[in-house]
Scaffold this motif. Structure first.
Motif, PDB file in Angstrom:
ATOM      1  N   ARG A   1      46.153 -30.818 -19.579  1.00 45.56           N
ATOM      2  CA  ARG A   1      45.106 -31.844 -19.679  1.00 45.56           C
ATOM      3  C   ARG A   1      45.071 -32.682 -18.413  1.00 45.56           C
ATOM      4  NH1 ARG A   1      45.725 -32.915 -25.907  1.00 45.56           N
ATOM      5  NH2 ARG A   1      44.250 -31.341 -26.601  1.00 45.56           N
ATOM      6  N   LYS A   2      46.248 -32.927 -17.814  1.00 47.28           N
ATOM      7  CA  LYS A   2      46.319 -33.697 -16.569  1.00 47.28           C
ATOM      8  C   LYS A   2      45.890 -32.853 -15.376  1.00 47.28           C
ATOM      9  CE  LYS A   2      49.948 -36.923 -17.877  1.00 47.28           C
ATOM     10  NZ  LYS A   2      51.371 -37.248 -17.750  1.00 47.28           N
ATOM     11  N   ALA A   3      46.243 -31.575 -15.396  1.00 47.30           N
ATOM     12  CA  ALA A   3      45.977 -30.692 -14.253  1.00 47.30           C
ATOM     13  C   ALA A   3      44.489 -30.415 -14.083  1.00 47.30           C
ATOM     14  CB  ALA A   3      46.739 -29.376 -14.423  1.00 47.30           C
ATOM     15  N   GLY A   4      43.756 -30.348 -15.165  1.00 45.08           N
ATOM     16  CA  GLY A   4      42.339 -30.027 -15.082  1.00 45.08           C
ATOM     17  C   GLY A   4      42.123 -28.569 -14.718  1.00 45.08           C
ATOM     18  N   LYS A   5      40.898 -28.229 -14.420  1.00 42.65           N
ATOM     19  CA  LYS A   5      40.543 -26.842 -14.105  1.00 42.65           C
ATOM     20  C   LYS A   5      41.012 -26.515 -12.693  1.00 42.65           C
ATOM     21  CE  LYS A   5      37.553 -23.229 -14.991  1.00 42.65           C
ATOM     22  NZ  LYS A   5      38.378 -22.160 -15.441  1.00 42.65           N
ATOM     23  N   ALA A  36      54.386 -30.778 -24.200  1.00 41.30           N
ATOM     24  CA  ALA A  36      54.584 -30.702 -22.748  1.00 41.30           C
ATOM     25  C   ALA A  36      53.511 -29.848 -22.078  1.00 41.30           C
ATOM     26  CB  ALA A  36      55.977 -30.145 -22.438  1.00 41.30           C
ATOM     27  N   ILE A  37      53.224 -28.695 -22.650  1.00 45.46           N
ATOM     28  CA  ILE A  37      52.237 -27.803 -22.025  1.00 45.46           C
ATOM     29  C   ILE A  37      50.825 -28.369 -22.174  1.00 45.46           C
ATOM     30  CG2 ILE A  37      51.740 -26.200 -23.935  1.00 45.46           C
ATOM     31  CD1 ILE A  37      52.151 -23.923 -21.826  1.00 45.46           C
ATOM     32  N   THR A  38      50.535 -28.989 -23.303  1.00 48.26           N
ATOM     33  CA  THR A  38      49.226 -29.609 -23.507  1.00 48.26           C
ATOM     34  C   THR A  38      49.030 -30.754 -22.530  1.00 48.26           C
ATOM     35  OG1 THR A  38      49.211 -28.976 -25.832  1.00 48.26           O
ATOM     36  CG2 THR A  38      47.750 -30.768 -25.207  1.00 48.26           C
TER      37      THR A  38
END
Length: 178
Positions: A117-121, A111-113
């Motif tokens: 990964r979707k949120a980006g920087k 879930a956190i990964t």
């Protein structure tokens, strides 16, 4: 959760002993942005449990007060092995079977990964872009003094009394930090 509990138990039973902990191994293998959040949340709770010293790269930490609630919850769920609705298991990690602990841990790692990964920087606002009062509050929140004196001088040039600066923007920062 076991490390945080151990720190608490050490401090309760041997209160004069000093505790030290390396922090970054807790998040090894997670995306960089997730590591910043998980390490920060872990450090926050370890300190609350009584941790005296930490080995950590402070530049790679997100300030606890600055972490969005959703991301903080993702980290807390991972660190405290909180069972999601999809997995039938006791809330208390001590009562979870080995298989339940593994399933819960894998669920939260995924879930956190996935989230990071979707949120980006995430782009942080540069201090210079903030209004003066927000910058002054931000010095307290971020725990930095870089630029504080010139900004205090600017505020004083507006005719604001020192006590009003303390009770105004600086106290706003203190109320966020807690």
């Amino acid at each position: 959760v076991e490390t945080i509990d151990a720190i608490r138990l050490i401090k309760e039973n041997i209160p004069f002993v000093k505790t030290v902990l390396g922090v970054s191994n807790i998040s090894f293998g997670l995306p960089a942005a997730a590591r910043e959040v998980v390490n920060s949340v872990f450090l926050y709770y370890a300190t609350k449990a009584g941790l005296d010293l930490a080995i950590v790269n402070a530049e790679k930490l997100e300030r606890f007060a600055s972490i969005p609630v959703e991301e903080r919850r993702l980290a807390e769920n991972l660190l405290f092995n909180t069972p999601p609705p999809e997995i039938a298991a006791p809330e208390d990690w001590r009562a979870q079977s080995r298989e339940q602990k593994i399933a819960i841990n894998q669920f939260h790692i995924a879930a956190i990964t996935d989230h990071f990964r979707k949120a980006g920087k995430r782009e942080k606002k540069k201090a210079a872009e903030l209004p003066l009062d927000e910058r002054l509050a931000n010095y307290i929140i971020e725990g930095t003094k870089d630029g504080l004196i010139p900004d205090l001088d600017l505020k004083r040039k507006e005719g604001v009394a020192p006590l009003d600066i303390i009770n105004g923007p600086l106290m706003a920062g203190m109320s966020e930090v807690g």
